[in-house]
Design a protein around this motif. Structure first.
Motif, PDB file in Angstrom:
ATOM      1  N   SER A  30      -4.500  -7.669  15.077  1.00  0.00           N
ATOM      2  CA  SER A  30      -4.731  -6.222  15.009  1.00  0.00           C
ATOM      3  C   SER A  30      -5.368  -5.729  16.300  1.00  0.00           C
ATOM      4  O   SER A  30      -5.030  -4.649  16.801  1.00  0.00           O
ATOM      5  CB  SER A  30      -5.634  -5.879  13.822  1.00  0.00           C
ATOM      6  OG  SER A  30      -4.921  -6.019  12.618  1.00  0.00           O
ATOM      7  N   ARG A  66       5.093  -7.446   3.956  1.00  0.00           N
ATOM      8  CA  ARG A  66       3.674  -7.086   4.157  1.00  0.00           C
ATOM      9  C   ARG A  66       3.331  -7.127   5.639  1.00  0.00           C
ATOM     10  O   ARG A  66       2.524  -6.328   6.116  1.00  0.00           O
ATOM     11  CB  ARG A  66       2.758  -8.035   3.362  1.00  0.00           C
ATOM     12  CG  ARG A  66       2.803  -7.819   1.875  1.00  0.00           C
ATOM     13  CD  ARG A  66       1.599  -8.439   1.176  1.00  0.00           C
ATOM     14  NE  ARG A  66       1.493  -9.879   1.370  1.00  0.00           N
ATOM     15  CZ  ARG A  66       2.158 -10.782   0.657  1.00  0.00           C
ATOM     16  NH1 ARG A  66       2.966 -10.389  -0.312  1.00  0.00           N
ATOM     17  NH2 ARG A  66       2.007 -12.065   0.881  1.00  0.00           N
ATOM     18  N   LEU A  85      -3.443  -7.067   0.646  1.00  0.00           N
ATOM     19  CA  LEU A  85      -3.320  -6.510   1.991  1.00  0.00           C
ATOM     20  C   LEU A  85      -4.629  -6.658   2.767  1.00  0.00           C
ATOM     21  O   LEU A  85      -4.633  -6.964   3.960  1.00  0.00           O
ATOM     22  CB  LEU A  85      -2.918  -5.032   1.914  1.00  0.00           C
ATOM     23  CG  LEU A  85      -1.480  -4.757   1.470  1.00  0.00           C
ATOM     24  CD1 LEU A  85      -1.294  -3.272   1.157  1.00  0.00           C
ATOM     25  CD2 LEU A  85      -0.491  -5.195   2.541  1.00  0.00           C
ATOM     26  N   ARG A 107       1.814  -4.025   7.512  1.00  0.00           N
ATOM     27  CA  ARG A 107       0.538  -4.055   8.238  1.00  0.00           C
ATOM     28  C   ARG A 107       0.736  -3.623   9.686  1.00  0.00           C
ATOM     29  O   ARG A 107      -0.121  -2.953  10.268  1.00  0.00           O
ATOM     30  CB  ARG A 107      -0.069  -5.469   8.182  1.00  0.00           C
ATOM     31  CG  ARG A 107      -0.676  -5.822   6.831  1.00  0.00           C
ATOM     32  CD  ARG A 107      -1.594  -7.048   6.949  1.00  0.00           C
ATOM     33  NE  ARG A 107      -0.910  -8.181   7.570  1.00  0.00           N
ATOM     34  CZ  ARG A 107      -0.145  -9.045   6.903  1.00  0.00           C
ATOM     35  NH1 ARG A 107       0.037  -8.903   5.603  1.00  0.00           N
ATOM     36  NH2 ARG A 107       0.433 -10.039   7.520  1.00  0.00           N
ATOM     37  N   ILE A 149      -5.843  -0.012   7.235  1.00  0.00           N
ATOM     38  CA  ILE A 149      -4.687  -0.784   6.776  1.00  0.00           C
ATOM     39  C   ILE A 149      -4.586  -0.733   5.259  1.00  0.00           C
ATOM     40  O   ILE A 149      -3.520  -0.584   4.704  1.00  0.00           O
ATOM     41  CB  ILE A 149      -4.806  -2.247   7.248  1.00  0.00           C
ATOM     42  CG1 ILE A 149      -4.612  -2.307   8.759  1.00  0.00           C
ATOM     43  CG2 ILE A 149      -3.790  -3.141   6.538  1.00  0.00           C
ATOM     44  CD1 ILE A 149      -4.911  -3.644   9.350  1.00  0.00           C
ATOM     45  N   ALA A 161      -5.066  -8.713   6.092  1.00  0.00           N
ATOM     46  CA  ALA A 161      -5.505  -7.948   7.267  1.00  0.00           C
ATOM     47  C   ALA A 161      -6.681  -8.650   7.929  1.00  0.00           C
ATOM     48  O   ALA A 161      -6.780  -8.720   9.158  1.00  0.00           O
ATOM     49  CB  ALA A 161      -5.883  -6.528   6.856  1.00  0.00           C
ATOM     50  N   ASP A 167      -1.241  -0.696  11.189  1.00  0.00           N
ATOM     51  CA  ASP A 167      -2.033  -0.887  12.413  1.00  0.00           C
ATOM     52  C   ASP A 167      -1.718   0.218  13.412  1.00  0.00           C
ATOM     53  O   ASP A 167      -2.608   0.744  14.086  1.00  0.00           O
ATOM     54  CB  ASP A 167      -1.713  -2.248  13.043  1.00  0.00           C
ATOM     55  CG  ASP A 167      -2.719  -3.311  12.630  1.00  0.00           C
ATOM     56  OD1 ASP A 167      -3.686  -2.952  11.926  1.00  0.00           O
ATOM     57  OD2 ASP A 167      -2.533  -4.491  12.993  1.00  0.00           O
TER      58      ASP A 167
END
Lengths: 138, 528
Positions: free
Chosen positions: A67, B37, A56, B41, B92, A60, B45
């Motif tokens: 994001s 996933r 993850l 996420r 996250i 990310a 977020d």
């Protein structure tokens, strides 16, 4: 973890090379904090294992700009909520009070508040997705 | 695994109500499913973003009743922004852990409940959310999500009749046809047309009912909702609900307390119109629909749907003064209530239903709401579904269904009881105040039988008769001319105060659909 990570980042800010990627540098620090946390909490019953946490974290980092876009979209979507809805979110997400305490202050059942939060999240997610789609970001 | 399941698991994770098994399932999926996933996420977020934005200036936040508007949550300077951003990223990966470890995390009641076994007929990707426990006169237009008495997410349309859905999460929803309901998750649904009654029981963590223009959030309650082409009506019978229009940015919220009703016009859901409470007639319990099916003449009924557990003791059926009580010497637990085998028996749909499982030695008594007083002449009928579960032919293994006379004298009551049932040898019998008549017919163990008992009160005496229907028999619409057991007339009682069911020690029997009424068609009439 959130607060602790932020504090560590502040403390180590002087070590950051401004020519490098702040995101990747900070993610590394955050990941170490998570790993330490998991080690300490190893006896806890429910937690993702390190393999998944690493996965993850890696993804990310690859989604840094996405994001960022999501956060910006969230800011705009929040402004479309009513003041009452914003107030509920603020109380629940300020980190100073438990959900139980917020529910008590609002004079409603804890489960009812959970439900309302879930619906607000749904609204926000839909709004964010729409905005990103319009911008061609998603 | 559908996205609905994934979203639910993430919600449970965030709320701290995820079970160990679900947590493991979520982790396994996240490891192998990139799309999952991505969804995860995205949610993280959002969570992290909300914390970042609302926690940014928490130190100088005023009282919670006067929040700082989002428009005033200005972008901080570059470094603060970057910290916020990286905190988001950090969140996250840590959020799930943080939430599951947070101090105010409540023990998940639902998470600890055992999951129901998935019937083979249902695709493993479908999440079973509950069971169809009862239905009366139902004509289904669309019931794809109903399978073998269980239901999964999807839309169901009920053209007529009434049906009760029992969510595993602890909420019961009675659909009053015509009705269209979209079942979304284990604790939420969307009413698209018609009316429903919602019973959020004490074991539920809450239920969310959406309408075309709003969401109704319960606060531990019984309420009913009805849609028409113009508006939505909400009637609250117990507790309270919160009405919140779904339109983005609507700053309206209406709490409806117990004993009040509101009407909201479709085009203006932000304005409440008070209306007389209870103006609409809602089917609040499925038994009421069964009562209606019996033309309102059923004196007492029990489908044994709610007997399990202390919480619902005494709640099942109608026409009773209280719940079932032990009629034996001990005051231990009552007989078990278990799932009925699927299929249609004597016109009664058994899928998803429950029944009373009597063990050897069980003896239960339940008093009628009012003593059943018979005039002369008059007739009383009792029907019941029975299935013997173990071999008989040993002393003390009979099944007795006893109408107990109203009398303060225990001796009189015992001597003048009227009993029917199955003897230890497996033969139907009638015992009319001490005079026993038995049939030569031997009932098959394991097969369902419908027992219909008739008690005729005449001028000078009374007589009991018993008709047995076996699997494959057609139940006549009128009282039969020939009875399996025709009892001997004897001076019988004219008033009954209670009914007792006693299982002999040597056998076990399943009992269900107990009906007591003044006529044949009332007790054997169709329930579907």
């Amino acid at each position: 973890m959130f607060q602790k990570t932020s504090i560590v980042l502040w403390k180590k800010m002087s070590e950051f090379d401004r020519d490098g990627s702040f995101f990747h540098w900070a993610c590394g620090i955050a990941f170490n904090e998570v790993r330490n946390f998991l080690t300490v909490q190893r006896r806890s019953r429910l937690q993702f294992d390190l393999e998944l946490v690493e996965l993850l974290a890696q993804e990310a980092a690859e989604e840094e700009s996405l994001s960022e876009s999501r956060l910006e979209a969230l800011r705009r979507c929040l402004s479309q909520l009513s003041k009452r809805q914003q107030a509920i979110l603020q109380q629940c997400y300020s980190g100073t009070e438990s959900i139980t305490a917020v529910a008590k202050q609002l004079g409603r059942e804890r489960t009812a508040l959970y439900k309302q939060l879930a619906r607000l999240r749904e609204k926000l997610l839909a709004c964010i997705q729409l905005r990103l789609a319009q911008e061609g970001t998603s | 695994m559908s996205d609905e399941i994934l979203q639910q698991q993430i919600n449970d994770l965030l709320n701290g109500t995820i079970s160990e098994a679900e947590h493991r399932t979520l982790q396994d999926r996240l490891k192998t499913d990139a799309a999952a996933r991505h969804v995860f996420r995205e949610r993280m977020d959002l969570e992290a973003g909300l914390r970042t934005l609302f926690a940014a200036d928490v130190s100088d936040q005023p009282a919670v009743t006067s929040p700082k508007p989002v428009s005033e949550l200005r972008r901080p300077d570059w470094w603060r922004w970057r910290v916020a951003l990286i905190a988001t990223a950090a969140s996250i990966v840590v959020f799930a852990v943080w939430w599951t470890q947070r101090p105010d995390r409540a023990r998940p009641e639902l998470a600890e409940q055992p999951r129901q076994t998935t019937p083979q007929e249902i695709q493993p990707t479908e999440r079973l959310l509950g069971r169809l426990v009862q239905q009366a006169d139902c004509v289904w237009q669309q019931a794809a999500s109903l399978q073998e008495g269980r239901f999964a997410p999807g839309t169901i349309k009920l053209t007529s009749g009434a049906a009760e859905l029992r969510f595993d999460s602890g909420t019961n929803v009675v659909l009053n046809g015509p009705c269209e309901l979209a079942i979304e998750t284990g604790d939420s649904a969307r009413l698209l047309a018609g009316s429903v009654f919602v019973d959020v029981t004490e074991v539920s963590n809450g239920f969310l009912l959406a309408t075309p223009e709003a969401q109704i959030i319960d606060e531990g309650t019984h309420y009913a909702v009805a849609l028409d082409s113009q508006a939505t009506e909400v009637h609250v019978f117990d507790g309270s609900v919160i009405w919140t229009p779904t339109e983005f940015g609507t700053d309206f919220e209406d709490r409806i307390p117990s004993g009040e009703a509101r009407r909201y016009l479709r085009g203006d859901p932000g304005r409440a119109h008070r209306i007389p409470f209870g103006k609409r007639q809602f089917v609040r319990r499925i038994e009421e629909a069964v009562r209606a099916t019996g033309g309102g003449d059923l004196l007492a009924y029990d489908g044994f749907e709610n007997l399990a557990g202390q919480l619902r003791r005494g709640r099942s059926g109608f026409g009773w003064a209280g719940g079932w009580e032990s009629a034996g010497r001990g005051r231990g637990s009552l007989a078990e209530v278990i799932d009925a085998p699927p299929g249609v028996v004597f016109g009664i749909e058994r899928s998803g239903r429950r029944l009373l499982a009597l063990r050897g030695g069980d003896s239960l008594r339940r008093e009628f709401e009012k003593p059943i007083a018979l005039t002369s002449p008059s007739t009383l009928f009792v029907s019941v579904l029975v299935s013997q579960q173990s071999s008989v032919d040993e002393a003390g293994s009979s099944l007795q269904i006893v109408l107990e006379p109203a009398s303060d004298s225990v001796r009189y009551a015992r001597r003048h009881s009227v009993t029917f049932g199955i003897s230890s040898e497996g033969r139907p019998f009638v015992n009319n105040a001490g005079t026993i008549d038995e049939s030569a017919l031997l009932l098959t163990v394991g097969e369902p039988h419908l027992l219909v008992f008739r008690y005729e009160a005449r001028a000078r005496d009374a007589v009991g008769s018993l008709r047995i229907y076996q699997s494959g028999d057609t139940v006549e619409p009128l009282p039969p001319t020939a009875w399996t057991v025709h009892g001997t007339a004897s001076p019988g009682p004219m008033e009954f105060k209670s009914l007792r069911i006693t299982q002999g020690t040597g056998s076990a029997t399943h009992v269900d659909e107990l009906r007591i009424g003044p006529s044949w068609n009332v007790v054997v009439g169709p329930t579907e």
